[in-house]
Design a protein around this motif. Structure first.
Motif, PDB file in Angstrom:
ATOM      1  N   HIS A 183      -0.630  -4.224   6.103  1.00  0.00           N
ATOM      2  CA  HIS A 183      -1.918  -4.130   6.820  1.00  0.00           C
ATOM      3  C   HIS A 183      -3.081  -4.621   5.966  1.00  0.00           C
ATOM      4  N   GLU A 184      -2.784  -5.110   4.745  1.00  0.00           N
ATOM      5  CA  GLU A 184      -3.850  -5.626   3.867  1.00  0.00           C
ATOM      6  C   GLU A 184      -3.595  -7.116   3.719  1.00  0.00           C
ATOM      7  N   CYS A 188       0.835  -1.200   0.000  1.00  0.00           N
ATOM      8  CA  CYS A 188       0.000   0.000   0.000  1.00  0.00           C
ATOM      9  C   CYS A 188       0.867   1.246   0.000  1.00  0.00           C
ATOM     10  N   SER A 220       0.655   3.645   1.990  1.00  0.00           N
ATOM     11  CA  SER A 220       1.066   3.945   3.381  1.00  0.00           C
ATOM     12  C   SER A 220       2.391   3.283   3.701  1.00  0.00           C
ATOM     13  N   CYS A 275      -8.342  -2.216   2.768  1.00  0.00           N
ATOM     14  CA  CYS A 275      -7.806  -0.868   3.034  1.00  0.00           C
ATOM     15  C   CYS A 275      -8.622   0.172   2.276  1.00  0.00           C
TER      16      CYS A 275
HETATM   17 ZN   LIG Z   1      -3.393   0.192   2.749  1.00  0.00          ZN
END
Ligand SMILES: [Zn+2]
Ligand SMILES: [Zn+2]
Length: 348
Positions: free
Chosen positions: A62-63, A40, A42, A148
């Protein structure tokens, strides 16, 4: 027992591959064998130090989607072998916000892949409450990346109280906009206007059923007003993070319209209270992250094909530091909808 992980060891430096212990789970946790982890934008910010990470080294990611490997004794809704996707906000479950289902404000909330180890690894430990089962019809890659930007796009529509028949203007057609357009259609919306300056994105939005508004050719507010016989739209989503487009999002609302602001900016926005807000009873709504309670609806949209990531929009890399660093490098100036997903080779 050890596992492979790709971790941020030093801010500003490439991620590094290392062998670390497979995490031990507590009674409320599960252990997931990672089948897909989205890379991502981020994560680019974490690596560069633009968003600060306190504890290093840390596995980013985080995905996340995968198969349940082990289940803690207190987790009753999951069994080993289940396909699950992960809600990335880990919250306490008992503070004044958590008890109202508003876990994005939890005082001790942690983000997976930022405050605790994420999915750039063969296994990940998460609280059972953060894992949501999904069926075979959704590929792991889609299960991962929808957690996300798609989840946040859905939250934005919910915050704007978007409903069937509503017209919408979407400012910015990146990852969030790509999902927001599809989800708006899944809500059975009225006309969709996508405001962009990138010609390829305008073409892409039009091919998905939107009316493309080229902000380079004329004032986008005037264009939306003209296309709606002077009325404006019911809902505007600002997904860019610029004071200019936030103001435009508010100005293109019709009476009782709602502007949901998702993009981040430190600039201030000017609004004339009487003529631009009060006498239209318009609303400006802030949107932050998304909620666990929204995940089942998201899974259902992916299952019934209303939220799609066609194969040509996905690129797969291995759980390999060089490949992941190259994907992070490329992400910074990416203008298309190609999303890179890590698929550890044992799961290919
Ligand atoms: Zn993300
Ligand atoms: Zn809490």
């Amino acid at each position: 027992m050890e596992m492979r992980a790709v971790r941020l060891v030093q801010v500003g430096k490439p991620l590094e591959e290392s062998d670390i212990p497979i995490p031990e789970i507590g009674s409320s946790d599960i252990l997931i064998r990672v089948a897909a982890a989205g890379i991502c934008h981020s994560d680019v910010h974490y690596r560069a130090g633009i968003s600060k990470i306190d504890r290093l080294p840390l596995s980013l990611g985080h995905e996340v989607a995968g198969r349940v490997k082990e289940v803690g004794s207190d987790v009753t809704h999951l069994s080993a072998g289940d396909r699950v996707c992960v809600h990335y906000l880990v919250s306490c479950g008992s503070c004044e916000f958590c008890v109202r289902g508003l876990e994005q404000f939890c005082r001790s909330g942690q983000m997976i892949g930022k405050h605790r180890d994420g999915g750039y690894a063969e296994f990940i430990k998460v609280p059972g409450a953060n894992a949501f089962p999904f069926s075979n019809e959704i590929p792991f890659e889609v299960g991962a990346i929808m957690m996300c930007s798609s989840a946040t796009a859905l939250h934005a529509l919910n915050k704007a109280r978007f409903k069937a028949g509503d017209s919408i203007a979407i400012f910015g057609f990146g990852g969030l906009g790509f999902s927001a357009l599809q989800l708006a259609r899944a809500f059975d919306c009225g006309e969709i206007y996508v405001v962009e300056i990138n010609p390829a994105k305008l073409v892409s939005a039009a091919s998905m059923g939107a009316i493309a508004i080229d902000a380079r050719s004329a004032d986008p507010v005037e264009q939306v007003k003209e296309a709606t016989a002077g009325k404006g739209v019911d809902v505007a989503l600002e997904l860019i993070g610029s004071a200019k487009t936030m103001r435009q999002a508010v100005l293109c609302l019709r009476p009782l319209g709602r502007a949901a602001l998702v993009g981040l900016t430190a600039e201030s926005m000017s609004i004339l209270p009487y003529t631009e807000l009060i006498n239209k009873e318009a609303e400006i709504i802030g949107v932050s992250d998304h909620l666990a309670t929204e995940v089942p609806a998201l899974i259902e949209f992916a299952r019934n094909g209303k939220l799609r990531f066609p194969p040509e929009t996905l690129r797969v890399v291995d759980l390999d530091a060089a490949q992941i660093n190259a994907a992070l490098d490329a992400l910074e100036d990416s203008i298309d909808h190609v999303r890179t997903v890590i698929v550890p080779s044992s799961d290919k």
